[in-house]
Design a protein around this motif. Structure first.
Motif, PDB file in Angstrom:
ATOM      1  N   CYS A  87      -5.944   1.493  10.962  1.00 28.14           N
ATOM      2  CA  CYS A  87      -4.512   1.384  10.671  1.00 28.14           C
ATOM      3  C   CYS A  87      -3.673   1.243  11.932  1.00 28.14           C
ATOM      4  O   CYS A  87      -2.498   0.889  11.858  1.00 28.14           O
ATOM      5  CB  CYS A  87      -4.039   2.596   9.874  1.00 28.14           C
ATOM      6  SG  CYS A  87      -4.753   2.717   8.223  1.00 28.14           S
TER       7      CYS A  87
ATOM      8  N   VAL B 216      -6.855  -4.096  -3.253  1.00 33.76           N
ATOM      9  CA  VAL B 216      -6.110  -3.057  -2.544  1.00 33.76           C
ATOM     10  C   VAL B 216      -6.929  -2.622  -1.328  1.00 33.76           C
ATOM     11  O   VAL B 216      -8.118  -2.876  -1.237  1.00 33.76           O
ATOM     12  CB  VAL B 216      -5.838  -1.832  -3.445  1.00 33.76           C
ATOM     13  CG1 VAL B 216      -4.909  -2.194  -4.593  1.00 33.76           C
ATOM     14  CG2 VAL B 216      -7.140  -1.232  -3.971  1.00 33.76           C
TER      15      VAL B 216
ATOM     16  N   GLU C  31       0.838  -1.196   0.000  1.00 32.14           N
ATOM     17  CA  GLU C  31       0.000   0.000   0.000  1.00 32.14           C
ATOM     18  C   GLU C  31       0.876   1.249   0.000  1.00 32.14           C
ATOM     19  O   GLU C  31       1.881   1.315   0.710  1.00 32.14           O
ATOM     20  CB  GLU C  31      -0.923   0.003   1.217  1.00 32.14           C
ATOM     21  CG  GLU C  31      -1.973  -1.082   1.187  1.00 32.14           C
ATOM     22  CD  GLU C  31      -3.044  -0.852   0.129  1.00 32.14           C
ATOM     23  OE1 GLU C  31      -3.434   0.315  -0.068  1.00 32.14           O
ATOM     24  OE2 GLU C  31      -3.493  -1.840  -0.495  1.00 32.14           O
TER      25      GLU C  31
ATOM     26  N   SER D 285      -6.532  -5.973   8.908  1.00 30.66           N
ATOM     27  CA  SER D 285      -6.206  -6.589   7.617  1.00 30.66           C
ATOM     28  C   SER D 285      -6.859  -7.954   7.473  1.00 30.66           C
ATOM     29  O   SER D 285      -7.381  -8.303   6.406  1.00 30.66           O
ATOM     30  CB  SER D 285      -4.689  -6.735   7.469  1.00 30.66           C
ATOM     31  OG  SER D 285      -4.052  -5.489   7.434  1.00 30.66           O
TER      32      SER D 285
ATOM     33  N   PRO E  50      -4.370   2.620  -5.615  1.00 33.00           N
ATOM     34  CA  PRO E  50      -2.938   2.787  -5.879  1.00 33.00           C
ATOM     35  C   PRO E  50      -2.687   4.101  -6.607  1.00 33.00           C
ATOM     36  O   PRO E  50      -3.633   4.772  -7.053  1.00 33.00           O
ATOM     37  CB  PRO E  50      -2.616   1.587  -6.770  1.00 33.00           C
ATOM     38  CG  PRO E  50      -3.891   1.319  -7.499  1.00 33.00           C
ATOM     39  CD  PRO E  50      -4.988   1.642  -6.508  1.00 33.00           C
TER      40      PRO E  50
ATOM     41  N   GLN F 176      -6.468   0.887  -0.240  1.00 28.21           N
ATOM     42  CA  GLN F 176      -6.786   2.175  -0.848  1.00 28.21           C
ATOM     43  C   GLN F 176      -6.297   2.173  -2.293  1.00 28.21           C
ATOM     44  O   GLN F 176      -5.442   1.370  -2.673  1.00 28.21           O
ATOM     45  CB  GLN F 176      -6.130   3.317  -0.066  1.00 28.21           C
ATOM     46  CG  GLN F 176      -6.621   3.440   1.374  1.00 28.21           C
ATOM     47  CD  GLN F 176      -6.138   4.718   2.031  1.00 28.21           C
ATOM     48  OE1 GLN F 176      -6.302   5.812   1.495  1.00 28.21           O
ATOM     49  NE2 GLN F 176      -5.551   4.588   3.211  1.00 28.21           N
TER      50      GLN F 176
ATOM     51  N   GLU G 110      -0.953   4.219   5.716  1.00 24.65           N
ATOM     52  CA  GLU G 110      -1.701   2.969   5.534  1.00 24.65           C
ATOM     53  C   GLU G 110      -0.840   1.776   5.933  1.00 24.65           C
ATOM     54  O   GLU G 110       0.235   1.559   5.369  1.00 24.65           O
ATOM     55  CB  GLU G 110      -2.165   2.821   4.085  1.00 24.65           C
ATOM     56  CG  GLU G 110      -3.009   1.587   3.821  1.00 24.65           C
ATOM     57  CD  GLU G 110      -4.227   1.516   4.731  1.00 24.65           C
ATOM     58  OE1 GLU G 110      -4.212   0.681   5.649  1.00 24.65           O
ATOM     59  OE2 GLU G 110      -5.163   2.322   4.527  1.00 24.65           O
TER      60      GLU G 110
END
Length: 380
Positions: free
Chosen positions: A321, A75, A9, A328, A79, A77, A14
């Motif tokens: 985060c 993903v 990421e 995750s 890319p 966020q 992130e």
């Protein structure tokens, strides 16, 4: 066999990853070949060795040829937009793409004739619950918000009976009884606080009380706001003004306020004014989870703690985060569930008749499908 690429990421701050070693195995069992950029899971506690042991092929970060071969790019966020041009035509990008009004992203996807599923657009239906990334991440945020508040507070959370006397429990007010708000209620109750909840939807009272909190009845008016598609609907300014007046007395007695009220694609409602902060006890704490959407609390700033009238106001965006391993793991399962629904006999099929795919598909083969989310450019 479609190739799925897991990248590092790039967004500032992130720490999550979109695929974990556990979901690598799920993808392989459904016919995906999985490539993982080295270090992709490092910040969330997943080593390269764990990915390799799960059967993934490790590739150097940013390797153009890996992007050229990827048919699916999950993903967290979006890319960098220039990297999207490396993907082959028809490739699918899946993630929390911040789609509302994101013209630059849609234009980049269109130029490269890509498809994109925005997890934020997933419909709130029973079949979508296991793929609901907003809810899984909001759960993490609600939990961590209370821990932040407890660490910053100048008093205990639970009632304690000691030889020196009895310490009364902290009083917590939670604004918004969505997923984040309900998790904040549960966490604050586990820490021993007395919890009150304010929400514009009377229907959530039962959920609030089932967690041991007390529901603050919303102001009475002819038309009460409720929900639209499972999301909170925007309330009128008159209703919000009446609610703020009602909250002033509650906040004056509160030690902690947790702000979670958000409306997708719109500015967050301003619920706590500067005058209301001034009426709070010095040393009390406000945690604003809606700060990235403008904030529920006056003066809140993203990723910053500011002092106003003796009250600590914590602008707490991106809290998932700060718990990257479990955030995750949950997010990766959400994405895997959604992609599995689109895999038919080893091929990825974007079935528009499937509500999970049809509602969340932002762009298909270079054509934006959600003009309600990203209006087209005006004619030149």
């Amino acid at each position: 066999m479609p190739t799925l690429l897991v990248t590092r990421e790039s967004a500032a701050g992130e720490t999550r990853v979109a695929v974990t070693p556990d979901t690598v195995r799920r993808y392989q069992s459904r016919g995906f070949a999985v490539k993982v950029e080295q270090g992709a899971g490092e910040r969330s506690g997943f080593s390269d060795q764990a990915y390799a042991a799960a059967g993934a092929e490790l590739v150097p970060p940013g390797l153009d040829s890996a992007w050229n071969e990827a048919r699916v790019l999950p993903v967290v966020q979006a890319p960098p937009l220039k990297r999207l041009a490396l993907l082959p035509e028809g490739a699918l990008v899946v993630g929390l793409l911040n789609p509302h009004g994101n013209r630059a992203l849609v234009d980049a996807l269109n130029r490269s004739r890509l498809s994109a599923v925005a997890m934020e657009l997933l419909p709130r239906i029973s079949r979508a619950q296991s793929a609901d990334a907003l809810s899984s991440q909001a759960n993490v945020a609600g939990y961590k918000a209370v821990l932040l508040a407890a660490a910053a507070l100048d008093r205990y959370m639970p009632m304690l009976m000691t030889a020196a006397g009895t310490v009364q429990p902290a009083r917590v007010v939670v604004l918004g009884a969505g997923v984040a708000g309900l998790q904040a209620v549960a966490t604050a109750r586990r820490l021993g606080a007395v919890v009150y909840v304010s929400d514009i939807r009377p229907a959530v009272k039962e959920q609030v009380e089932s967690l041991g909190a007390r529901f603050i009845e919303p102001p009475t008016q002819e038309e009460k706001p409720s929900e639209s598609g499972g999301y909170a609907r925007q309330a009128s300014e008159a209703f919000l003004a009446a609610q703020r007046q009602q909250l002033a007395d509650q906040l004056a007695q509160a030690d902690i306020a947790i702000c979670t009220a958000q409306v997708p694609g719109r500015q967050a409602p301003r619920l706590i004014s500067d005058d209301m902060l001034e009426g709070m006890r010095p040393g009390s704490v406000v945690v604003d989870l809606a700060v990235a959407q403008g904030g529920n609390c006056a003066g809140s700033e993203p990723n910053t703690t500011v002092a106003r009238h003796g009250v600590q106001v914590i602008g707490a965006n991106d809290l998932p985060c700060t718990v990257p391993h479990h955030a995750s793991a949950l997010y990766a399962r959400n994405v895997a569930t959604l992609l599995e629904s689109a895999l038919k006999e080893g091929e990825l099929v974007l079935d528009l008749e499937d509500q999970l795919i049809g509602d969340s598909l932002l762009v298909q083969d270079g054509s934006c499908r959600r003009d309600d989310i990203v209006p087209p450019n005006p004619p030149s």
